[in-house]
Design an enzyme around this catalytic site. Structure first.
Site, PDB file in Angstrom:
ATOM      1  N   GLY A  78      45.298  59.800 -81.257  1.00 46.76           N
ATOM      2  CA  GLY A  78      44.253  60.833 -81.148  1.00 46.76           C
ATOM      3  C   GLY A  78      43.779  61.361 -82.490  1.00 46.76           C
ATOM      4  O   GLY A  78      43.379  62.512 -82.621  1.00 46.76           O
ATOM      5  N   CYS A 136      37.386  54.174 -81.912  1.00 42.81           N
ATOM      6  CA  CYS A 136      38.683  54.751 -81.543  1.00 42.81           C
ATOM      7  C   CYS A 136      38.721  55.021 -80.044  1.00 42.81           C
ATOM      8  O   CYS A 136      37.911  55.787 -79.531  1.00 42.81           O
ATOM      9  CB  CYS A 136      38.956  56.042 -82.308  1.00 42.81           C
ATOM     10  SG  CYS A 136      40.564  56.722 -81.862  1.00 42.81           S
ATOM     11  N   LYS A 170      33.487  49.473 -87.998  1.00 47.27           N
ATOM     12  CA  LYS A 170      34.646  48.938 -87.269  1.00 47.27           C
ATOM     13  C   LYS A 170      34.363  49.019 -85.773  1.00 47.27           C
ATOM     14  O   LYS A 170      34.203  50.105 -85.214  1.00 47.27           O
ATOM     15  CB  LYS A 170      35.915  49.715 -87.618  1.00 47.27           C
ATOM     16  CG  LYS A 170      37.145  49.147 -86.904  1.00 47.27           C
ATOM     17  CD  LYS A 170      38.428  49.711 -87.450  1.00 47.27           C
ATOM     18  CE  LYS A 170      39.645  49.148 -86.740  1.00 47.27           C
ATOM     19  NZ  LYS A 170      40.898  49.694 -87.265  1.00 47.27           N
ATOM     20  N   ILE A 196      39.139  43.649 -84.721  1.00 51.36           N
ATOM     21  CA  ILE A 196      38.869  44.587 -83.661  1.00 51.36           C
ATOM     22  C   ILE A 196      39.732  45.838 -83.817  1.00 51.36           C
ATOM     23  O   ILE A 196      40.778  45.782 -84.467  1.00 51.36           O
ATOM     24  CB  ILE A 196      39.165  43.946 -82.266  1.00 51.36           C
ATOM     25  CG1 ILE A 196      40.620  43.502 -82.160  1.00 51.36           C
ATOM     26  CG2 ILE A 196      38.209  42.852 -81.927  1.00 51.36           C
ATOM     27  CD1 ILE A 196      41.039  42.954 -80.784  1.00 51.36           C
ATOM     28  N   GLY A 222      48.939  44.507 -81.910  1.00 48.90           N
ATOM     29  CA  GLY A 222      50.015  43.561 -82.218  1.00 48.90           C
ATOM     30  C   GLY A 222      49.654  42.144 -81.797  1.00 48.90           C
ATOM     31  O   GLY A 222      48.551  41.892 -81.291  1.00 48.90           O
ATOM     32  N   GLY A 249      46.645  41.706 -84.462  1.00 48.15           N
ATOM     33  CA  GLY A 249      47.841  40.875 -84.277  1.00 48.15           C
ATOM     34  C   GLY A 249      48.176  39.965 -85.437  1.00 48.15           C
ATOM     35  O   GLY A 249      48.991  39.057 -85.300  1.00 48.15           O
TER      36      GLY A 249
HETATM   37  C1  LIG Z   1      49.680  53.581 -84.408  1.00 47.79           C
HETATM   38  C2  LIG Z   1      48.285  53.088 -84.667  1.00 47.79           C
HETATM   39  C3  LIG Z   1      47.346  53.965 -85.201  1.00 47.79           C
HETATM   40  C4  LIG Z   1      46.051  53.533 -85.456  1.00 47.79           C
HETATM   41  N1  LIG Z   1      45.157  54.402 -86.000  1.00 47.79           N
HETATM   42  C5  LIG Z   1      43.918  53.958 -86.336  1.00 47.79           C
HETATM   43  C6  LIG Z   1      43.011  54.804 -87.010  1.00 47.79           C
HETATM   44  O1  LIG Z   1      43.298  55.953 -87.347  1.00 47.79           O
HETATM   45  N2  LIG Z   1      41.779  54.294 -87.305  1.00 47.79           N
HETATM   46  C7  LIG Z   1      41.402  53.015 -86.982  1.00 47.79           C
HETATM   47  O2  LIG Z   1      40.280  52.609 -87.292  1.00 47.79           O
HETATM   48  N3  LIG Z   1      42.272  52.185 -86.358  1.00 47.79           N
HETATM   49  C8  LIG Z   1      43.503  52.629 -86.026  1.00 47.79           C
HETATM   50  N4  LIG Z   1      44.380  51.782 -85.410  1.00 47.79           N
HETATM   51  C9  LIG Z   1      43.925  50.420 -85.065  1.00 47.79           C
HETATM   52  C10 LIG Z   1      44.316  49.413 -86.162  1.00 47.79           C
HETATM   53  O3  LIG Z   1      43.720  49.728 -87.393  1.00 47.79           O
HETATM   54  C11 LIG Z   1      43.913  47.992 -85.736  1.00 47.79           C
HETATM   55  O4  LIG Z   1      42.506  47.916 -85.617  1.00 47.79           O
HETATM   56  C12 LIG Z   1      44.524  47.563 -84.415  1.00 47.79           C
HETATM   57  O5  LIG Z   1      45.832  48.068 -84.265  1.00 47.79           O
HETATM   58  C13 LIG Z   1      44.562  46.037 -84.246  1.00 47.79           C
HETATM   59  O6  LIG Z   1      45.274  45.406 -85.276  1.00 47.79           O
HETATM   60  P1  LIG Z   1      46.860  45.045 -85.161  1.00 47.79           P
HETATM   61  O7  LIG Z   1      47.034  44.313 -83.859  1.00 47.79           O
HETATM   62  O8  LIG Z   1      47.149  44.218 -86.361  1.00 47.79           O
HETATM   63  O9  LIG Z   1      47.582  46.353 -85.159  1.00 47.79           O
HETATM   64  C14 LIG Z   1      45.680  52.196 -85.147  1.00 47.79           C
HETATM   65  C15 LIG Z   1      46.632  51.320 -84.624  1.00 47.79           C
HETATM   66  C16 LIG Z   1      47.926  51.740 -84.386  1.00 47.79           C
HETATM   67  C17 LIG Z   1      48.928  50.763 -83.836  1.00 47.79           C
END
Ligand SMILES: Cc1cc2nc3c(=O)[nH]c(=O)nc-3n(C[C@H](O)[C@H](O)[C@H](O)COP(=O)(O)O)c2cc1C
Length: 309
Positions: A78, A136, A170, A196, A222, A249
């Protein structure tokens, strides 16, 4: 014949933004970098995206905010943060001193707030680019700009006009048409498009008949979401000429190379930072060798090289 690692150029160009290498860390998964400096040589990164900031401080959502599922992490933070002024005063001086491009992630509650925040960051030392978090899933109204093409194009265009700093949009995968949103961001003049953000999901404790997350729904991230992210990057790259930053991921060098071939010019590592903080360093170490194996001397030669026929 494989290119010798020394002949390989790791730098990438994303619109007006030049990065020393294409390995970045994703917003919300790397804190404000200070927390990570004991674990990772952050100065080697191609770019750092600190946690998204908002105009005013936010306390974020009620707990629980993160849950591990059988395949992937669910979060609903959030946008807990201290607001843009605290960021500029307390975090930016440190981040700016690292010598790494800092891409500041912002989220506005309204169109005008996005533009005002972009203007506030204009010309500040240490800000290499601004990423508009229009994706978001965990704040009300947070995804409107990422799901409505007209709103997306307008907010990107006006943020772009408000600053000389490169602008990245984004986007969310939680839309019917990723290409339609990518085209809107490109039409607004984005220097790059990040894809994404998390995939909407939920988890349930059936015995208590309760949602696991305080916010009921959250974002899945992930390795579980990598195929969705690859598809989104591929579709966006087919639709626009704007450089794409792949996210979703990514944990290994093979993941990184797959995203380049799908159409990404750079990547951001996210959830992996929680379970293997060294992942970005491992990928950086392996990148020249993998590029040599692919027979390319720069990332641009790989981008979008997928053969489908
Ligand atoms: C705990 C957590 C907090 C996140 N907070 C933000 C954020 O503040 N702003 C944002 O653009 N993306 C946020 N994300 C999304 C990540 O930047 C990313 O786009 C998403 O997790 C997919 O990549 P991944 O699978 O490598 O984690 C967050 C992801 C996680 C897991």
């Amino acid at each position: 014949m494989p290119a010798a690692p020394s002949a390989i150029d790791l730098s990438v160009q994303l619109g007006r933004l030049r990065l020393p290498n294409p390995i970045l860390v994703a917003s919300g998964t790397f804190g404000y970098a200070r927390e990570m400096t004991g674990l990772v040589d952050v100065t080697r990164l191609g770019g750092i995206l600190p946690k998204t900031i908002t105009a005013q401080p936010r306390i974020g959502n009620a707990p629980w905010r993160t849950i591990e599922t059988a395949a992937g992490m669910l979060n609903s933070i959030g946008l807990d943060n201290d607001g843009i002024e605290a960021f500029i005063e307390h975090h930016l001086p440190y981040l700016g001193g690292l010598g790494v491009p800092i891409i500041v992630s912002i989220a506005g509650k309204s169109h005008d707030e996005f533009v005002a925040m972009t203007r506030r960051l204009d010309g500040l030392e240490g800000v290499a680019a601004v990423e508009l978090n229009i994706s978001c899933p965990n704040v009300s109204g947070g995804v409107d700009f990422g799901t409505d093409p007209a709103m997306c194009e307008r907010v990107v265009a006006e943020c772009r006009a408000a600053t000389a700093t490169p602008i990245i949009a984004k986007l969310t995968p939680n839309v019917t048409s990723v290409p339609a949103m990518a085209k809107a961001a490109a039409a607004g003049g984005a220097d790059a498009i990040s894809l994404i953000n998390t995939c909407l999901g939920m988890a349930i404790d059936w015995r208590r008949r309760r949602p696991m997350l305080g916010n009921v729904v959250g974002g899945l991230s992930g390795p579980a979401i990598k195929p969705i992210a690859l598809r989104a990057v591929y579709q966006a790259a087919q639709a626009v000429d704007t450089p794409i930053i792949g996210i979703g991921g990514i944990a290994t060098i093979d993941d990184v190379m797959e995203f380049f071939v799908a159409g990404a010019t750079a990547v951001q590592l996210g959830t992996v930072n929680f379970y293997n903080p060294q992942a970005s360093m491992e990928v950086l170490d392996a990148l020249p060798g993998a590029m040599g194996q692919a027979g390319v001397k720069c990332v641009a030669e790989l981008v979008g090289s997928l053969v489908t026929k």
